[in-house]
Design a protein around this motif. Sequence first.
Motif, mmCIF file in Angstrom:
data_model
loop_
_atom_site.group_PDB
_atom_site.id
_atom_site.type_symbol
_atom_site.label_atom_id
_atom_site.label_comp_id
_atom_site.label_asym_id
_atom_site.label_seq_id
_atom_site.Cartn_x
_atom_site.Cartn_y
_atom_site.Cartn_z
ATOM 1 N N LEU A 123 0.856 -1.176 0.000
ATOM 2 C CA LEU A 123 0.000 0.000 0.000
ATOM 3 C C LEU A 123 0.891 1.225 0.000
ATOM 4 N N PHE A 148 -9.405 -0.696 4.032
ATOM 5 C CA PHE A 148 -8.865 -2.029 3.798
ATOM 6 C C PHE A 148 -9.007 -2.852 5.073
ATOM 7 N N SER A 172 -3.976 -6.711 5.537
ATOM 8 C CA SER A 172 -4.103 -6.833 4.081
ATOM 9 C C SER A 172 -2.783 -6.748 3.323
ATOM 10 N N VAL A 214 -3.496 -2.434 9.003
ATOM 11 C CA VAL A 214 -3.602 -3.069 7.684
ATOM 12 C C VAL A 214 -2.375 -3.899 7.320
#
Length: 256
Positions: free
Chosen positions: A52, A103, A107, A133
């Motif tokens: 990300l 999210f 993740s 996340v």
Amino acid sequence: MSEDGLDWPRYLAQFHAARPGIIEAVLSRSFGGDHSPYRWLARAVSDAGTVLDLACGSGPMSRELAAPGRTVIGIDVSPDELRLAAERGPGPWVRGDALKLPFADGSFDAVTSSMGLLVIRPLSQVLAEITRVLKPGGVLAAIAPALRPLSPREMRVPARINARLRGSPRFPGSVELAGFTRSLEAAGLRRVEDARERYHYEITGREDAELLLSALYLPNTKPSRVESAIDFLVHRVSKRGPFPITIPMRRVVAIK
């Protein structure tokens, strides 16, 4: 409003709406040895499969990290930056708030951020969302401008620029991220690296000077002061020829 009375969210929204891609334009032309700040950041997460990119801007990190088998998602609050990012790379791109990341927990293998940790406030909430996340063992890697290392000689030109601006570039957060290690620990992250590099941006004429000054956050600085700083750089080139401006950067890497 911030403690200094400046509405930073409004200022940043207007800045990036008017100048999408301007930060990338400067940093992608700034080099230390064989690499730009973006490549330096990418090297910290070279093994990650899902990344990300927080406050992705015009998407330079997503393009730097692109590799077979890797997924890189860029998220930013600015629709103008994301529009430019979409023109330059496949994404995926998400418009969203870094304080409420859209999210699920665990993740990502890594979160990267170029400049974001200086801009998004409050820092504690940003770090808490990053931790949430990330997968266990996941990595946060972030870069930001720093105050050091600069030699006395390297400080001369920036000091003269600031004199003409009657101030210096500003950010919502502290440039040196005071107490950052404690903030990481409070969020459940362990710092494993805190490194610094010098990058050099070459001034060869007015276009380079205008680009550099346009990329700085200068709230409440009069346009005439910005023009004075540009004129100083152009005059220096005319007298001494092209010259580099040193941009010190800091890279922090932490593990969940």
